[in-house]
Design a protein around this motif. Structure first.
Motif, PDB file in Angstrom:
ATOM      1  N   VAL A   1     -21.275  -3.235 -58.829  1.00 20.22           N
ATOM      2  CA  VAL A   1     -20.940  -3.990 -57.613  1.00 20.22           C
ATOM      3  C   VAL A   1     -21.498  -3.280 -56.386  1.00 20.22           C
ATOM      4  O   VAL A   1     -22.107  -3.909 -55.511  1.00 20.22           O
ATOM      5  N   LEU A   2     -21.318  -1.971 -56.311  1.00 17.66           N
ATOM      6  CA  LEU A   2     -21.837  -1.226 -55.163  1.00 17.66           C
ATOM      7  C   LEU A   2     -23.362  -1.240 -55.124  1.00 17.66           C
ATOM      8  O   LEU A   2     -23.970  -1.352 -54.062  1.00 17.66           O
ATOM      9  N   ARG A   3     -24.001  -1.162 -56.298  1.00 11.12           N
ATOM     10  CA  ARG A   3     -25.457  -1.227 -56.346  1.00 11.12           C
ATOM     11  C   ARG A   3     -25.945  -2.592 -55.856  1.00 11.12           C
ATOM     12  O   ARG A   3     -26.844  -2.692 -55.037  1.00 11.12           O
ATOM     13  N   ALA A   4     -25.315  -3.646 -56.357  1.00 11.91           N
ATOM     14  CA  ALA A   4     -25.715  -5.003 -55.980  1.00 11.91           C
ATOM     15  C   ALA A   4     -25.408  -5.288 -54.511  1.00 11.91           C
ATOM     16  O   ALA A   4     -26.139  -6.040 -53.858  1.00 11.91           O
ATOM     17  N   ALA A   5     -24.347  -4.703 -53.981  1.00 11.28           N
ATOM     18  CA  ALA A   5     -23.942  -4.968 -52.598  1.00 11.28           C
ATOM     19  C   ALA A   5     -25.032  -4.597 -51.603  1.00 11.28           C
ATOM     20  O   ALA A   5     -25.150  -5.206 -50.547  1.00 11.28           O
ATOM     21  N   VAL A   6     -25.849  -3.625 -51.953  1.00  7.90           N
ATOM     22  CA  VAL A   6     -26.949  -3.221 -51.072  1.00  7.90           C
ATOM     23  C   VAL A   6     -27.924  -4.379 -50.859  1.00  7.90           C
ATOM     24  O   VAL A   6     -28.528  -4.505 -49.797  1.00  7.90           O
ATOM     25  N   GLU A   7     -28.050  -5.239 -51.870  1.00  8.48           N
ATOM     26  CA  GLU A   7     -28.995  -6.357 -51.815  1.00  8.48           C
ATOM     27  C   GLU A   7     -28.403  -7.632 -51.210  1.00  8.48           C
ATOM     28  O   GLU A   7     -29.126  -8.578 -50.946  1.00  8.48           O
ATOM     29  N   LEU A   8     -27.086  -7.666 -51.023  1.00  6.77           N
ATOM     30  CA  LEU A   8     -26.431  -8.877 -50.526  1.00  6.77           C
ATOM     31  C   LEU A   8     -26.681  -9.083 -49.033  1.00  6.77           C
ATOM     32  O   LEU A   8     -26.766  -8.117 -48.273  1.00  6.77           O
ATOM     33  N   SER A   9     -26.734 -10.354 -48.646  1.00  5.54           N
ATOM     34  CA  SER A   9     -26.750 -10.663 -47.220  1.00  5.54           C
ATOM     35  C   SER A   9     -25.354 -10.384 -46.661  1.00  5.54           C
ATOM     36  O   SER A   9     -24.384 -10.216 -47.419  1.00  5.54           O
ATOM     37  N   GLU A  10     -25.248 -10.356 -45.360  1.00  5.29           N
ATOM     38  CA  GLU A  10     -23.935 -10.159 -44.726  1.00  5.29           C
ATOM     39  C   GLU A  10     -22.966 -11.256 -45.162  1.00  5.29           C
ATOM     40  O   GLU A  10     -21.810 -10.984 -45.490  1.00  5.29           O
ATOM     41  N   ASP A  11     -23.429 -12.514 -45.185  1.00  4.09           N
ATOM     42  CA  ASP A  11     -22.578 -13.632 -45.599  1.00  4.09           C
ATOM     43  C   ASP A  11     -22.111 -13.478 -47.047  1.00  4.09           C
ATOM     44  O   ASP A  11     -20.955 -13.752 -47.361  1.00  4.09           O
TER      45      ASP A  11
ATOM     46  N   LEU B   1     -21.803 -10.657 -48.766  1.00  2.00           N
ATOM     47  CA  LEU B   1     -20.872  -9.537 -48.845  1.00  2.00           C
ATOM     48  C   LEU B   1     -19.494  -9.936 -48.327  1.00  2.00           C
ATOM     49  O   LEU B   1     -18.465  -9.623 -48.939  1.00  2.00           O
ATOM     50  N   VAL B   2     -19.445 -10.668 -47.236  1.00  2.00           N
ATOM     51  CA  VAL B   2     -18.168 -11.149 -46.693  1.00  2.00           C
ATOM     52  C   VAL B   2     -17.510 -12.105 -47.682  1.00  2.00           C
ATOM     53  O   VAL B   2     -16.303 -12.036 -47.932  1.00  2.00           O
ATOM     54  N   ASP B   3     -18.296 -13.012 -48.285  1.00  2.00           N
ATOM     55  CA  ASP B   3     -17.754 -13.963 -49.251  1.00  2.00           C
ATOM     56  C   ASP B   3     -17.138 -13.248 -50.438  1.00  2.00           C
ATOM     57  O   ASP B   3     -16.026 -13.569 -50.873  1.00  2.00           O
ATOM     58  N   LEU B   4     -17.838 -12.258 -50.982  1.00  2.00           N
ATOM     59  CA  LEU B   4     -17.322 -11.495 -52.117  1.00  2.00           C
ATOM     60  C   LEU B   4     -16.049 -10.749 -51.735  1.00  2.00           C
ATOM     61  O   LEU B   4     -15.060 -10.751 -52.474  1.00  2.00           O
ATOM     62  N   THR B   5     -16.047 -10.148 -50.567  1.00  2.00           N
ATOM     63  CA  THR B   5     -14.865  -9.426 -50.085  1.00  2.00           C
ATOM     64  C   THR B   5     -13.679 -10.368 -49.928  1.00  2.00           C
ATOM     65  O   THR B   5     -12.554 -10.055 -50.338  1.00  2.00           O
ATOM     66  N   GLU B   6     -13.904 -11.543 -49.355  1.00  2.00           N
ATOM     67  CA  GLU B   6     -12.823 -12.515 -49.174  1.00  2.00           C
ATOM     68  C   GLU B   6     -12.293 -13.020 -50.512  1.00  2.00           C
ATOM     69  O   GLU B   6     -11.088 -13.236 -50.667  1.00  2.00           O
ATOM     70  N   ALA B   7     -13.180 -13.189 -51.495  1.00  2.00           N
ATOM     71  CA  ALA B   7     -12.732 -13.618 -52.817  1.00  2.00           C
ATOM     72  C   ALA B   7     -11.816 -12.563 -53.442  1.00  2.00           C
ATOM     73  O   ALA B   7     -10.775 -12.890 -54.020  1.00  2.00           O
ATOM     74  N   LEU B   8     -12.187 -11.293 -53.321  1.00  2.00           N
ATOM     75  CA  LEU B   8     -11.344 -10.219 -53.859  1.00  2.00           C
ATOM     76  C   LEU B   8     -10.016 -10.130 -53.107  1.00  2.00           C
ATOM     77  O   LEU B   8      -8.956  -9.956 -53.718  1.00  2.00           O
ATOM     78  N   HIS B   9     -10.052 -10.292 -51.795  1.00  2.00           N
ATOM     79  CA  HIS B   9      -8.804 -10.289 -51.024  1.00  2.00           C
ATOM     80  C   HIS B   9      -7.922 -11.467 -51.430  1.00  2.00           C
ATOM     81  O   HIS B   9      -6.696 -11.345 -51.475  1.00  2.00           O
ATOM     82  N   GLY B  10      -8.540 -12.609 -51.718  1.00  2.00           N
ATOM     83  CA  GLY B  10      -7.780 -13.773 -52.170  1.00  2.00           C
ATOM     84  C   GLY B  10      -7.036 -13.485 -53.471  1.00  2.00           C
ATOM     85  O   GLY B  10      -5.881 -13.879 -53.644  1.00  2.00           O
ATOM     86  N   LEU B  11      -7.686 -12.782 -54.380  1.00  2.00           N
ATOM     87  CA  LEU B  11      -7.022 -12.414 -55.629  1.00  2.00           C
ATOM     88  C   LEU B  11      -5.852 -11.473 -55.377  1.00  2.00           C
ATOM     89  O   LEU B  11      -4.795 -11.597 -56.003  1.00  2.00           O
TER      90      LEU B  11
END
Length: 69
Positions: free
Chosen positions: A21-31, A33-43
């Motif tokens: 996840v941390l390796r892939a996060a480097v390649e994510l756009s800001e949107d 990364l925020v989407d993934l973070t919000e999904a985890l917070h939702g859980l």
């Protein structure tokens, strides 16, 4: 009231997942990364007492988004 379900990956599987996840996060756009973070917070919010998460797979499947262009 029932007892909470104990969920836990084996330590090696968790370490591998976290590293990927941390390796892939480097390649994510800001949107993304925020989407993934919000999904985890939702859980996390759904796991709070009084909010049983009976079918986590169904919740996640409905919320998946695609960033392919």
């Amino acid at each position: 009231m029932g007892h909470p379900v104990e969920r836990r990956l084996p330590p090696q599987a968790y370490d591998e997942l976290r590293a990927e996840v941390l390796r892939a996060a480097v390649e994510l756009s800001e949107d993304q990364l925020v989407d993934l973070t919000e999904a985890l917070h939702g859980l996390i919010r759904l796991r709070r007492p009084g909010r049983p998460l009976r079918n986590p797979d169904g919740w996640v499947t409905d919320e998946l988004r695609s960033f392919a262009r």
